[in-house]
Scaffold this motif. Structure first.
Motif, PDB file in Angstrom:
ATOM      1  N   ILE A   5      -4.052   8.260   1.790  1.00 11.81           N
ATOM      2  CA  ILE A   5      -3.860   8.360   3.232  1.00 11.81           C
ATOM      3  C   ILE A   5      -4.250   7.026   3.867  1.00 11.81           C
ATOM      4  O   ILE A   5      -5.025   6.252   3.283  1.00 11.81           O
ATOM      5  N   ILE A   6      -3.702   6.757   5.049  1.00  7.41           N
ATOM      6  CA  ILE A   6      -4.029   5.538   5.791  1.00  7.41           C
ATOM      7  C   ILE A   6      -5.134   5.853   6.793  1.00  7.41           C
ATOM      8  O   ILE A   6      -5.201   6.966   7.332  1.00  7.41           O
ATOM      9  N   GLY A   7      -5.994   4.858   7.058  1.00 10.71           N
ATOM     10  CA  GLY A   7      -7.052   5.073   8.040  1.00 10.71           C
ATOM     11  C   GLY A   7      -7.570   3.774   8.599  1.00 10.71           C
ATOM     12  O   GLY A   7      -7.091   2.687   8.275  1.00 10.71           O
ATOM     13  N   LYS A   8      -8.557   3.903   9.486  1.00 15.84           N
ATOM     14  CA  LYS A   8      -9.227   2.762  10.086  1.00 15.84           C
ATOM     15  C   LYS A   8     -10.732   2.896   9.869  1.00 15.84           C
ATOM     16  O   LYS A   8     -11.293   3.989  10.016  1.00 15.84           O
ATOM     17  N   LYS A   9     -11.355   1.786   9.543  1.00 18.17           N
ATOM     18  CA  LYS A   9     -12.805   1.780   9.336  1.00 18.17           C
ATOM     19  C   LYS A   9     -13.516   1.880  10.678  1.00 18.17           C
ATOM     20  O   LYS A   9     -13.250   1.096  11.586  1.00 18.17           O
ATOM     21  N   GLN A  37       9.276   8.536   5.252  1.00 19.14           N
ATOM     22  CA  GLN A  37      10.336   8.528   4.247  1.00 19.14           C
ATOM     23  C   GLN A  37       9.797   9.111   2.951  1.00 19.14           C
ATOM     24  O   GLN A  37       8.648   8.840   2.572  1.00 19.14           O
ATOM     25  N   ALA A  38      10.596   9.926   2.289  1.00 18.52           N
ATOM     26  CA  ALA A  38      10.228  10.485   0.987  1.00 18.52           C
ATOM     27  C   ALA A  38      11.138   9.886  -0.069  1.00 18.52           C
ATOM     28  O   ALA A  38      12.367   9.964   0.041  1.00 18.52           O
ATOM     29  N   GLN A  50       6.442   7.255   2.280  1.00 19.89           N
ATOM     30  CA  GLN A  50       6.019   6.231   3.232  1.00 19.89           C
ATOM     31  C   GLN A  50       5.315   6.937   4.380  1.00 19.89           C
ATOM     32  O   GLN A  50       5.900   7.786   5.058  1.00 19.89           O
ATOM     33  N   LEU A  51       4.033   6.611   4.565  1.00 26.43           N
ATOM     34  CA  LEU A  51       3.228   7.229   5.609  1.00 26.43           C
ATOM     35  C   LEU A  51       3.159   6.320   6.828  1.00 26.43           C
ATOM     36  O   LEU A  51       3.099   5.090   6.699  1.00 26.43           O
ATOM     37  N   GLY A  52       3.144   6.924   7.998  1.00 24.29           N
ATOM     38  CA  GLY A  52       2.925   6.201   9.245  1.00 24.29           C
ATOM     39  C   GLY A  52       1.670   6.712   9.908  1.00 24.29           C
ATOM     40  O   GLY A  52       1.467   7.930  10.023  1.00 24.29           O
ATOM     41  N   LYS A  93       8.405  16.302   2.473  1.00 27.46           N
ATOM     42  CA  LYS A  93       9.656  15.813   3.041  1.00 27.46           C
ATOM     43  C   LYS A  93       9.365  15.008   4.301  1.00 27.46           C
ATOM     44  O   LYS A  93       8.262  15.095   4.876  1.00 27.46           O
ATOM     45  N   ALA A  94      10.339  14.224   4.724  1.00 25.68           N
ATOM     46  CA  ALA A  94      10.193  13.389   5.910  1.00 25.68           C
ATOM     47  C   ALA A  94       9.939  14.260   7.133  1.00 25.68           C
ATOM     48  O   ALA A  94      10.564  15.306   7.311  1.00 25.68           O
ATOM     49  N   GLY A  95       8.994  13.820   7.970  1.00 25.61           N
ATOM     50  CA  GLY A  95       8.633  14.564   9.164  1.00 25.61           C
ATOM     51  C   GLY A  95       7.379  15.398   9.012  1.00 25.61           C
ATOM     52  O   GLY A  95       6.823  15.871  10.011  1.00 25.61           O
TER      53      GLY A  95
END
Length: 215
Positions: A5-9, A37-38, A50-52, A93-95
């Motif tokens: 997963i993406i995050g911020k410190k 995107q999957a 692809q995670l946003g 899936k995407a979304g």
């Protein structure tokens, strides 16, 4: 199964157990994220998504990028990263929305990838841990780099010669850290130890390649 997963410190703090044990942890605001995107083995040759990272401020996007997000029917995000998907579990899936408690649990071992703090131009003592010369007795050689090669042969500076230069601002991966706590309500992940980068620095948290889950 999503691998990261993406995050911020956010910063560092301490967690106190019931018996008084203190655990130094780094707080990471992990997500919420959306699947932009999957990628599948049939179309792309490998399994990944692809995670946003969803942020409070809406992201600006040019028309080609807007079309990329329109396919997934999600709003544009400023930060996008690709993470692997392991076999097993429900197909992604995407979304779809990705939350921290849906990926990690207490005791999991993770790798944290981030950008180290930039330190600007530094000399050989700080950058390469050179000892330097004597400080007294009129040595006149303190923090200088010294010789960088012979004059007669090879008459050039060899590649990889350690010199002063730009330091920091590199991608660093800290491996095999333990998840101390998952705060699903606030999308916070507490990881034991330090992670690269300064406050609000972007990080990618993924399952460790060396450790095991739930330990």
């Amino acid at each position: 199964m999503i691998n990261g997963i993406i995050g911020k410190k956010v910063g560092m703090t301490q967690l106190f157990a019931a018996d008084g044990t203190v655990t130094p942890v780094t707080v990471i605001k992990a997500g919420p994220c959306v699947v932009v995107q999957a990628k599948t083995a049939q179309t792309d040759g490998y399994e990944a998504i692809q995670l946003g990272l969803v942020e409070e401020t809406p992201a600006k996007a040019n028309k080609p990028t807007q079309g990329h997000f329109k396919k997934a029917n999600v709003p544009p995000t400023r930060v996008r990263r690709e993470v692997k998907v392991k076999a097993g579990g429900d197909p992604v899936k995407a979304g779809d929305q990705v939350l921290v408690n849906g990926v990690f649990a207490n005791g999991d071992r993770v790798d944290v990838i981030g950008l180290s703090r930039g330190k600007g131009f530094q000399g050989v003592v700080k950058r390469h841990h050179f000892r330097g010369g004597a400080a007294t007795h009129g040595s006149m050689f303190h923090r200088a780099p010294g010789s960088i090669g012979a004059s007669a042969f090879p008459s050039r500076v060899l590649k990889g010669m350690r010199m002063g230069g730009r330091m920091g601002g590199d991608q660093v991966t800290v491996k095999n850290l333990r998840v101390a706590k998952v705060d699903a309500e606030n999308n916070l992940l507490y990881v034991r130890g330090a992670v690269p980068g300064g406050r609000n620095g972007l990080v990618v948290v993924r399952f460790s390649k060396n450790g095991k889950r739930g330990q």
